[in-house]
Design a protein around this motif. Structure first.
Motif, PDB file in Angstrom:
ATOM      1  N   MET A   1       0.728  -1.369  -0.054  1.00 30.63           N
ATOM      2  CA  MET A   1      -0.067  -0.150   0.163  1.00 30.63           C
ATOM      3  C   MET A   1       0.944   1.441   0.045  1.00 30.63           C
ATOM      4  O   MET A   1       0.599   2.349  -0.694  1.00 30.63           O
ATOM      5  N   SER A   2       2.063   1.288   0.793  1.00 27.42           N
ATOM      6  CA  SER A   2       2.910   2.278   1.041  1.00 27.42           C
ATOM      7  C   SER A   2       3.571   2.583  -0.500  1.00 27.42           C
ATOM      8  O   SER A   2       3.625   3.821  -0.919  1.00 27.42           O
ATOM      9  N   TRP A   3       3.940   1.448  -1.276  1.00 27.39           N
ATOM     10  CA  TRP A   3       4.435   1.574  -2.512  1.00 27.39           C
ATOM     11  C   TRP A   3       3.330   2.218  -3.525  1.00 27.39           C
ATOM     12  O   TRP A   3       3.550   3.135  -4.351  1.00 27.39           O
ATOM     13  N   PHE A   4       2.314   1.677  -3.449  1.00 26.07           N
ATOM     14  CA  PHE A   4       1.019   2.035  -4.387  1.00 26.07           C
ATOM     15  C   PHE A   4       1.107   3.834  -4.044  1.00 26.07           C
ATOM     16  O   PHE A   4       0.800   4.585  -5.176  1.00 26.07           O
ATOM     17  N   VAL A   5       0.969   4.027  -2.993  1.00 26.34           N
ATOM     18  CA  VAL A   5       0.613   5.527  -2.536  1.00 26.34           C
ATOM     19  C   VAL A   5       1.767   6.527  -3.269  1.00 26.34           C
ATOM     20  O   VAL A   5       1.701   7.518  -3.511  1.00 26.34           O
ATOM     21  N   GLU A   6       2.923   6.069  -2.919  1.00 21.99           N
ATOM     22  CA  GLU A   6       4.107   6.917  -3.139  1.00 21.99           C
ATOM     23  C   GLU A   6       4.243   7.094  -4.843  1.00 21.99           C
ATOM     24  O   GLU A   6       4.661   7.950  -5.460  1.00 21.99           O
ATOM     25  N   THR A   7       3.760   5.699  -5.614  1.00 21.44           N
ATOM     26  CA  THR A   7       3.868   5.588  -7.050  1.00 21.44           C
ATOM     27  C   THR A   7       2.834   6.699  -7.606  1.00 21.44           C
ATOM     28  O   THR A   7       3.278   7.362  -8.500  1.00 21.44           O
ATOM     29  N   LEU A   8       1.597   6.909  -7.061  1.00 18.88           N
ATOM     30  CA  LEU A   8       0.700   7.736  -7.375  1.00 18.88           C
ATOM     31  C   LEU A   8       1.197   9.273  -7.287  1.00 18.88           C
ATOM     32  O   LEU A   8       0.893  10.204  -7.890  1.00 18.88           O
ATOM     33  N   LYS A   9       1.726   9.615  -6.074  1.00 22.49           N
ATOM     34  CA  LYS A   9       2.530  10.934  -5.910  1.00 22.49           C
ATOM     35  C   LYS A   9       3.505  11.062  -6.771  1.00 22.49           C
ATOM     36  O   LYS A   9       3.661  12.323  -7.217  1.00 22.49           O
ATOM     37  N   SER A  10       4.125  10.045  -7.318  1.00 23.92           N
ATOM     38  CA  SER A  10       5.343  10.347  -8.172  1.00 23.92           C
ATOM     39  C   SER A  10       4.800  10.338  -9.473  1.00 23.92           C
ATOM     40  O   SER A  10       5.581  11.228 -10.351  1.00 23.92           O
ATOM     41  N   TYR A  11       4.021   9.858  -9.871  1.00 20.90           N
ATOM     42  CA  TYR A  11       3.261   9.741 -11.031  1.00 20.90           C
ATOM     43  C   TYR A  11       1.800  10.158 -11.081  1.00 20.90           C
ATOM     44  O   TYR A  11       0.820   9.383 -11.274  1.00 20.90           O
ATOM     45  N   PRO A  12       1.522  11.389 -10.851  1.00 25.65           N
ATOM     46  CA  PRO A  12      -0.002  11.766 -10.684  1.00 25.65           C
ATOM     47  C   PRO A  12      -0.852  11.518 -11.703  1.00 25.65           C
ATOM     48  O   PRO A  12      -1.980  11.672 -11.412  1.00 25.65           O
ATOM     49  N   GLU A  13      -0.140  11.426 -13.009  1.00 28.24           N
ATOM     50  CA  GLU A  13      -0.977  11.000 -14.173  1.00 28.24           C
ATOM     51  C   GLU A  13      -1.839   9.837 -13.897  1.00 28.24           C
ATOM     52  O   GLU A  13      -2.963   9.563 -14.479  1.00 28.24           O
ATOM     53  N   ILE A  14      -1.013   8.777 -13.563  1.00 30.93           N
ATOM     54  CA  ILE A  14      -1.984   7.606 -12.928  1.00 30.93           C
ATOM     55  C   ILE A  14      -3.044   7.657 -12.194  1.00 30.93           C
ATOM     56  O   ILE A  14      -4.027   7.138 -12.288  1.00 30.93           O
ATOM     57  N   ALA A  15      -3.013   8.640 -11.145  1.00 32.98           N
ATOM     58  CA  ALA A  15      -4.088   8.973 -10.371  1.00 32.98           C
ATOM     59  C   ALA A  15      -5.463   9.445 -11.102  1.00 32.98           C
ATOM     60  O   ALA A  15      -6.580   9.175 -10.753  1.00 32.98           O
ATOM     61  N   ILE A  16      -5.029  10.477 -12.285  1.00 34.21           N
ATOM     62  CA  ILE A  16      -6.280  10.863 -12.817  1.00 34.21           C
ATOM     63  C   ILE A  16      -7.051   9.559 -13.522  1.00 34.21           C
ATOM     64  O   ILE A  16      -8.316   9.506 -13.534  1.00 34.21           O
ATOM     65  N   PHE A  17      -6.088   8.577 -14.340  1.00 36.88           N
ATOM     66  CA  PHE A  17      -6.898   7.787 -14.985  1.00 36.88           C
ATOM     67  C   PHE A  17      -7.303   6.515 -13.902  1.00 36.88           C
ATOM     68  O   PHE A  17      -8.578   6.105 -14.445  1.00 36.88           O
ATOM     69  N   ILE A  47     -11.507  12.708  -4.576  1.00 41.25           N
ATOM     70  CA  ILE A  47     -11.331  13.089  -3.346  1.00 41.25           C
ATOM     71  C   ILE A  47     -10.385  12.266  -2.422  1.00 41.25           C
ATOM     72  O   ILE A  47      -9.760  12.622  -1.506  1.00 41.25           O
ATOM     73  N   VAL A  48     -11.125  10.781  -2.648  1.00 39.69           N
ATOM     74  CA  VAL A  48     -10.390   9.862  -1.916  1.00 39.69           C
ATOM     75  C   VAL A  48      -8.806   9.743  -2.257  1.00 39.69           C
ATOM     76  O   VAL A  48      -8.065   9.649  -1.274  1.00 39.69           O
ATOM     77  N   ILE A  49      -8.605   9.893  -3.318  1.00 39.23           N
ATOM     78  CA  ILE A  49      -7.238   9.760  -3.825  1.00 39.23           C
ATOM     79  C   ILE A  49      -6.406  10.927  -3.249  1.00 39.23           C
ATOM     80  O   ILE A  49      -5.194  11.006  -2.923  1.00 39.23           O
ATOM     81  N   GLY A  50      -7.205  12.163  -3.339  1.00 42.30           N
ATOM     82  CA  GLY A  50      -6.575  13.341  -2.859  1.00 42.30           C
ATOM     83  C   GLY A  50      -6.280  13.290  -1.407  1.00 42.30           C
ATOM     84  O   GLY A  50      -5.135  13.933  -1.010  1.00 42.30           O
ATOM     85  N   ILE A  51      -6.990  12.549  -0.582  1.00 42.67           N
ATOM     86  CA  ILE A  51      -6.578  12.236   0.741  1.00 42.67           C
ATOM     87  C   ILE A  51      -5.255  11.789   0.989  1.00 42.67           C
ATOM     88  O   ILE A  51      -4.611  11.953   1.819  1.00 42.67           O
ATOM     89  N   VAL A  54      -2.074  13.254  -3.024  1.00 44.19           N
ATOM     90  CA  VAL A  54      -1.467  13.299  -4.539  1.00 44.19           C
ATOM     91  C   VAL A  54      -1.810  14.878  -4.851  1.00 44.19           C
ATOM     92  O   VAL A  54      -2.774  15.193  -4.797  1.00 44.19           O
ATOM     93  N   LYS A  55      -0.784  15.127  -5.728  1.00 44.09           N
ATOM     94  CA  LYS A  55      -0.863  16.763  -6.259  1.00 44.09           C
ATOM     95  C   LYS A  55      -0.694  16.832  -7.652  1.00 44.09           C
ATOM     96  O   LYS A  55       0.200  16.040  -8.308  1.00 44.09           O
ATOM     97  N   ILE A  56      -1.584  17.602  -8.223  1.00 44.28           N
ATOM     98  CA  ILE A  56      -1.596  17.615  -9.759  1.00 44.28           C
ATOM     99  C   ILE A  56      -1.451  19.049 -10.262  1.00 44.28           C
ATOM    100  O   ILE A  56      -2.316  19.795  -9.606  1.00 44.28           O
ATOM    101  N   SER A 463      -7.469  17.660  -5.633  1.00 41.51           N
ATOM    102  CA  SER A 463      -7.053  18.569  -4.904  1.00 41.51           C
ATOM    103  C   SER A 463      -7.658  19.024  -3.706  1.00 41.51           C
ATOM    104  O   SER A 463      -6.979  19.626  -2.627  1.00 41.51           O
ATOM    105  N   ALA A 464      -9.006  18.927  -3.540  1.00 44.25           N
ATOM    106  CA  ALA A 464      -9.807  19.162  -2.365  1.00 44.25           C
ATOM    107  C   ALA A 464      -9.546  18.010  -1.541  1.00 44.25           C
ATOM    108  O   ALA A 464     -10.205  18.272  -0.352  1.00 44.25           O
ATOM    109  N   GLY A 465      -9.089  16.983  -1.738  1.00 46.57           N
ATOM    110  CA  GLY A 465      -9.197  15.848  -0.824  1.00 46.57           C
ATOM    111  C   GLY A 465      -8.589  15.963   0.507  1.00 46.57           C
ATOM    112  O   GLY A 465      -9.547  15.669   1.365  1.00 46.57           O
ATOM    113  N   PRO A 466      -7.628  16.432   0.986  1.00 53.09           N
ATOM    114  CA  PRO A 466      -7.092  16.865   2.170  1.00 53.09           C
ATOM    115  C   PRO A 466      -8.363  17.462   3.262  1.00 53.09           C
ATOM    116  O   PRO A 466      -8.212  17.176   4.276  1.00 53.09           O
ATOM    117  N   GLY A 467      -8.945  18.364   2.672  1.00 52.31           N
ATOM    118  CA  GLY A 467      -9.756  19.204   3.377  1.00 52.31           C
ATOM    119  C   GLY A 467     -11.289  18.579   3.224  1.00 52.31           C
ATOM    120  O   GLY A 467     -12.098  19.382   4.114  1.00 52.31           O
TER     121      GLY A 467
END
Length: 562
Positions: A1-17, A47-51, A54-56, A463-467
């Motif tokens: 899970m940690s690897w998955f989250v870090e990958t999304l942070k490093s490659y935010p384009e994946i998060a969009i898809f 929103i869940v992904i943003g929590i 991940v930043k885009i 972008s709104a996920g954290p809040g």
């Protein structure tokens, strides 16, 4: 899970898809007829992904939002201009009034509840189910010159308010219009639609619509005592009561097959291939006409094609009138689609055609081609998009929108997004009357509309996920209740205005209201309750006007409350 989250942070384009994939999948599911839809589902997943942190880049959403708004304008352009300029004016004026009511109710709710600008914009977007307005609201907030942290707080509040108010905005609108509306207004919807159909010619000289729909090709031998011997084909085709349509396509004479035209004269022993409705064919030839089996004679190349109406001479004419045109010979109408939502229009003798409509015709290829010259052009399937036109049109619109004028120190601008929307309307309308350039196939328009909007929504949600959680805890219940207020009040007032002030026909009244609020789900329920497609006649013009104004109102909400 940690690897998955870090990958999304490093490659935010994946998060969009990822957000699009899960969002469309969940949005496609329904429970007892209710579905969240792709937009709301994508927002919640984002929103869940943003929590996760991940930043885009915000530039991503800007690109796709311009593409989306241009597609919206391109789709509604013909209906928008027709509604403003011609017989749709009362419907366009009503849509304007309804949009003002929606704006006023949302602004009043935000002021009474004391919401900030972001929550107010989200409340408007969700309660009126117009997610596109959040893009213009975002532009307006960014132009206020606030500190970045404060602006981000407002922008993060927007999708929260949208998500909370959207569900009732969709379901509540459908219930109010389709179930409560007829009872409150004292309308028997089924009877009203049947009466409207009768006034459009249903039941005249046959079953509803059958003489416009059915197409059969049969071979008949001309009887020795037939009154048509020695007379022209045009006499045979036009010699019985009005409304009966049948056409001589070919003739077998002396063992040879000849193509018939209006001047061809019939001779004893001819076998004629006639297209039309069987009982009408018998009416043409008389009871002495003998049907024969002639495979070669009946081997006529036919096709069913869509024709895009562009001819100004056709605009506003009824099917009954157009059926008498020489160009209507040999073709039969199957379907009429109108507007960006491809609303199905009833096929009845007094139904009118307008530029921008798409009609499906069946007949011989040569007859179809002749008809197309009279109506517009054959809209055969294609996968090629005029990308140069599309890109340059968006560029022109965005450049115009980027111009900022100051009135008393207050900056006034369409914004690049508003400019793209206006460009879409102008170029979409112009293409409807000059279809030689700017072709954007329907699948491409769908992609620009749906995916363009949902990529924008995905970036907003991430972008709104954290809040999100804190905002929901702070505003949840009250926001939901104010959303009900903002959704319901304009609809109730609008229905009574539609009946007693604008005096719309009861059969299309609720369709007019649904179009003004751009709620397609409500139109579906209304047509189901009416057991008719007639309410759709009031939907297309109002949808075009409503979709445009409600989107622009996202910017206006910020201007009023700031």
């Amino acid at each position: 899970m940690s690897w998955f989250v870090e990958t999304l942070k490093s490659y935010p384009e994946i998060a969009i898809f990822l957000a699009l994939g899960i969002g469309y999948w969940v949005g496609g599911k329904s429970y007892k007829g209710f579905s969240l839809g792709a937009v709301t589902s994508t927002l919640l997943v984002s929103i869940v992904i943003g929590i996760l942190g991940v930043k885009i880049s915000p530039n991503v959403k800007s690109v796709f939002f311009l593409m989306f708004l241009f597609a919206v304008g391109y789709g509604v352009g013909p209906q928008f201009v027709r509604g403003i300029a011609k017989d749709g004016l009362p419907q366009a004026m009503f849509a304007l009034v309804m949009c003002v009511l929606c704006l006023a109710a949302s602004v009043a709710a935000a002021m009474l509840a004391g919401y900030d600008l972001g929550s107010a914009a989200g409340l408007f977007a969700g309660s009126q189910t117009i997610s596109a307005s959040m893009g213009l609201a975002t532009d307006a907030i960014n132009r206020l010159g606030m500190p970045p942290d404060q602006a981000k707080q407002l922008l993060d509040a927007m999708p929260i308010a949208y998500a909370v108010t959207y569900i009732f905005g969709t379901v509540g609108s459908a219930i109010i219009l389709a179930q409560l509306g007829p009872k409150l207004l004292g309308i028997d919807l089924v009877a009203a639609c049947k009466d409207y159909e009768m006034r459009l010619g249903a039941g005249e000289e046959g079953e509803v619509g059958t003489k416009w729909h059915d197409f059969e090709l049969r071979a008949y031998s001309i009887a020795p005592n037939s009154p048509f011997i020695g007379r022209a084909v045009g006499d045979l085709e036009g010699g019985t009561q009005e409304g009966v349509r049948a056409f001589v396509e070919r003739i077998r004479r002396g063992g040879k097959i000849i193509e018939a035209d209006l001047a061809t004269r019939l001779e004893p022993g001819d076998v004629v291939a006639i297209g039309g409705k069987r009982d009408q064919l018998i009416a043409r030839l008389g009871p002495s006409g003998r049907e024969v089996e002639d495979v070669e004679l009946l081997d006529v190349k036919t096709e069913g094609v869509d024709i895009y109406i562009t001819n100004k001479a056709v605009d506003g004419h009824t099917l009954q009138e157009l059926a008498r045109w020489p160009g209507a010979r040999g073709v039969f109408l199957k379907k009429i689609k109108r507007g960006p939502t491809e609303t199905v229009i009833p096929v009845l003798p007094k139904t009118k055609l307008y530029r921008g409509d798409v009609v499906t015709l069946v007949g011989r290829t040569q007859d179809i081609n002749a008809t197309a010259k009279e109506l517009g052009y054959v809209d055969r399937p294609t996968t090629v998009t005029d990308v140069a036109f599309m890109s340059l049109a968006i560029t022109v619109g965005a450049l115009i929108g980027a111009v900022v004028l100051k009135a008393g120190g207050v900056p006034l601008t369409l914004s690049t997004a508003g400019g793209a929307l206006i460009a879409g309307i102008v170029f979409g309308w112009y293409r409807a009357i000059h279809p030689t350039f700017g072709r954007i196939p329907e699948p491409t328009v769908w992609f620009m509309n749906s995916v363009g909007l949902n990529v924008f929504i995905a970036v907003v949600g991430i972008s709104a996920g954290p809040g999100f959680v804190a905002g929901l805890q702070k505003l949840g219940i009250s926001l939901f209740l104010w959303g009900i207020f903002a959704t319901s009040v304009p609809l109730f007032i609008g229905m009574y205005l539609a009946k007693y002030v604008f005096r719309f026909d009861p059969a299309i009244l609720l369709g007019v209201c649904a179009g003004s609020r751009t709620t397609t789900a409500a139109l579906g329920m209304i047509c189901e309750a009416a057991k008719s497609q007639v309410p759709g006649l009031g939907y297309t013009v109002t949808y075009a006007v409503g979709n445009t104004l409600l989107t622009i109102w996202g910017m206006v909400v910020i201007m009023i409350l700031s």
